[in-house]
Structures are given as structure tokens and as C-alpha cells.
Design an enzyme around this catalytic site. Sequence first.
Site: not given
Ligand code: ADP
Ligand code: MG
Length: 494
Positions: A145, A164, A166, A171, A325, A384, A388-389, A470
Site C-alpha cells: 500500500r 511511504e 508499506n 492493512s 525508509k 524518521k 513501521e506502525g 484515513r
Molecule cells: P509508519 O511506517 O510508522 O506508518 P509513516 O512514514 O507512514 O510511518 O509515518 C507515520 C505518519 O506520520 C503518517 O501516516 C503521516 O500521518 C505522518 N507523516 C509521515 N511522514 C510525513 C511527512 N513527510 N509529512 C507529514 N506527515 C508525515
Molecule cells: Mg505509514
Amino acid sequence: MFSQVWKPLIYLHPLVSQVRMATIWGSLLQDEQQLESLAQQAVDRALAEGVLLRTKQQPSSSDVVNYAPFTLFPSLVPSALLEQAYAVQMDFNLLVDAVSQNCAFLEQTLSSTIKRDNFTARLFDIYKQVLKEGIAQTVFLGLNRSDYMFQRNADGSPALKQIEINTISASFGGLASRTPDVHRHVLNVLSKTKEAVKILSNNPSKGMALGIAKAWELYGSANALVLLIAQEKERNIFDQRAIENELLARNIHVIRRRFEDVSEKGSLDQDRRLFMDGQEIAVVYFRDGYMPSQYSLQNWEARLLVERSCAVKCPDIATQLAGTKKVQQELSREGMLELLLPGQPEAVARLRATFAGLYSLDMGEEGDQAIAEALTAPNRFVLKPQREGGGNNLYGEEMVQALERLKDSEERASYILMEKIEPEPFGNCLLRPGSPVRVVQCISELGIFGVYVRQGKTLVMNKYVGHLLRTKAIEDADGGVAAGVAVLDNPYPV
Ligand code: ADP
Ligand code: MG
């Protein structure tokens, strides 16, 4: 003269339509009494449709369940961005698959990270062991996803930017198939029948099951099963069941087991076929195993056993690593996409258009410069780790403190820095069990589900199979639905 008057008007157009977009449910959001009664009807419909989670108190049992949090109204998404996200999904499938087969790329990209990040190092260790022994698996299955936010450009227009991808345990493909009817219901209650028709039908879990079914078929053993690895404490079980049900409807049987069960009762025969409780396994589908806390020593051993087998793993260890990442950041480097997808300039252009700024924090000048920039303008970046999660990223003051602490240490290589995406906020109600109904300022994240199957070197399936929207309150920086921050939503295309 005429054109001078018109130019600024045309220039303003995206901004004007943005404002209108953001307020299409505007008058409805002001009537508190109506919102209350609408919310009750929405919640009852959600329960009836199966938009369900187990409770925090009883995560191992379905005796008591509640609705999964969702928005009262569907949120507006520009059709063009929805189309763009769908159009690039097959390219992302190809890219992930290419990375997973490129040992030199993975090795080089993750070399600094695995020195400092124990979790990635352990995954990498399994990867190396499997390579050394020789890969027994011949059929590969990707269920991923790709997630995006809508960056507000300087002129007010929105742009699709990837957050990102996944590659493990992606899910909500199951619950996302149940929410369209909830939002249609809400709009129908309001006599907005024309609007209700615009809510897109969506069934990612069906497409994901078709991918699993194809992999199962290519594995080629009529009595073999699908093994779904999950924890006993699993609140999101109905999402997983949606895929199980689709498989059973095709006469493919699924058994649910924990890593612990695999470690106790899993085995390989001399052809490295995987057996669980004496039954052959064709496909292993992981809904666990993406976070350090999910692995005891015993679980790491079980993961290694599964990876060594010829069963189709979804994902195999290399594909899990392709979703880190650090890999995402390296892919944004000039020339990388061209290297990984040679002779496919159009795919490369579509992919690159969705990339936000991504910066390596490896020791050296490039990393030093990225840190200096983030310290000067902290609000423009996100820090970051390889996790994940949800709930792991650092923003604002916390990011500054972390960078100050990390900047002279090699530990910084276990993180990446990313440009922060700033979407245009809008009003909606986030419905959660036990919470009052109130309007909050929100932003959305769009995910597109992709499925591919490869047999040896031949790609036999590559498609997109649905979406997930979401939405969360603007004050919640990080985290998804499972982390309790975002709620389920549907795009209302405009
Ligand atoms: P995870 O693998 O923990 O899901 P993500 O990279 O998806 O990590 O980041 C988690 C959440 O943080 C995302 O769902 C988003 O809401 C927020 N986020 C992540 N990267 C960014 C970004 N570059 N700008 C704004 N919000 C972000
Ligand atoms: Mg995410």
C-alpha cells in the site's frame, strides 16, 4: 489589458476551488443537533456493515467488539490526484519488486543503517542467510500500500506526495470495503442522493485475496494451505478475516498461527517445503513481524525457518527490506530509478513526480548539510527511524533535540530526514467510541493497494486493487488507524 485582468483570475482558480472543496459539507458541520443524530445513524450502519475492531480491553476475543473509528462525512479528494495515485501504483509494484531482486542495491543502501539499527540488521541477517543457502522460493507475491498526502503548493493547488510504501502487513483493505456504504447512508439520510452515488465502491481485500490465490495456484499443490501469521491479541481481526473469507470462497483454506506456533510446530522437509501441524503451506501471509516488539528470540527463529522454505512469503524478507525508509530515501537519489527500471522513462517520471524531499543522514557532508537545514527550519522536516506502525517519527522541538543529540554520532545513519507535507486542513467529525461528536480540523492520507505476482523472472500479475483514505486531526502529527490517531474515511472525488 484584458489578458492582464484574466491572468490573475486563472491563477487564483485552484485556490478558489480549494476553498469551495474544503467547505462542501460546511453548513452541515454547523448544526450540532443534526450532527449528533447523524452520527448515531452512521455508527449503527458501520456496526451493521462490519466496520469493526476488537476492543482494547479484550483484544484476543470477538465476544465484545466496537466500530472502527471513522469520519462522519467522506472527505474531498481531487479526482486528478486520485487518478494519479492509481496510475502510479503498478510502477511502484515494479519498483518494489526490482529492489527486492537487487542484492547489490539492498546491501549498499542498508550498509550504514544496519550498523546502527538492530532491527533492520536482524532482518538483513536473515536475508543474507537465505541468499547464502540459495533461495528456494520461486513464486513471489507483493501486497503493498503506497500512502500519500496532498501537499498544498504555493499557489494553493494540491500535489500528490508519497509518505511511504508499506510492503508488509498493509492493512485496512478489508474494512475499507465496508465504509463506502456507511458514507452513502449518511448522505442518503441527508437526501443527498446525487452525492451518495459519487462515493466510489472499493474492495481491496478481494484484490489482495486474488493475488494470494494466484500465488497459491502457482505454488501448485492442491492440498496446501495459506498460513496467516498474526498475534493472538489482534484488534484488527475483521480486516484480516475479509481476506480469509475471500480465499475460502475460492476453496483455499487459511490457518491462523502465531510465530510461536511456527517455532513449535513448523518444519521443513528435505525439499524445504514448509509444514505446519503436518500440513503443507503454499503461501505465508504476514500480518505480524514488522516491529521489533513482535520478535522474541523464538520468533526470529520461526521467521528464519519460514524464509528458508520454498513457500511463497508475503512478503519475502527482501521485499520487507525494500519497504524500509532508508530504501525510500535512496530511491529518491538522482539516477536511482533509472538504474532500477531501465528503459522505462515514463514509469520513472510518474514515480518521481510523487517523491517528496528525502535526505540521508549518513556521516559526511551531505548528512551534515541536511541536519543543518532541519535545525534552521524544523517545521519543514520530519525525522524518521526505520520503523513501521506509526508513532515513531519526530517533529518540531522533539526532532531538534534528537538531531542535536545525534548529529555527531554514527547512530544518525539509522534515521532519514523527510520534507514535511503540509496539506490544506478541512473540517470533519471523527467518530470514535466514547468520544463526543465535534467538528475538528483534519488532514487526510490516501493509500493505494497494489498486488503483483512473479514466477521466476516472469511477472504474471501487476495491478492496483483499491484504496484507503484515513483522516486525522491536524494536531496529531503521526500515526494511523491502528495507532488510534487516524480514522477510516472515503474520498469524495471533486
Ligand atoms: P509508519 O511506517 O510508522 O506508518 P509513516 O512514514 O507512514 O510511518 O509515518 C507515520 C505518519 O506520520 C503518517 O501516516 C503521516 O500521518 C505522518 N507523516 C509521515 N511522514 C510525513 C511527512 N513527510 N509529512 C507529514 N506527515 C508525515
Ligand atoms: Mg505509514
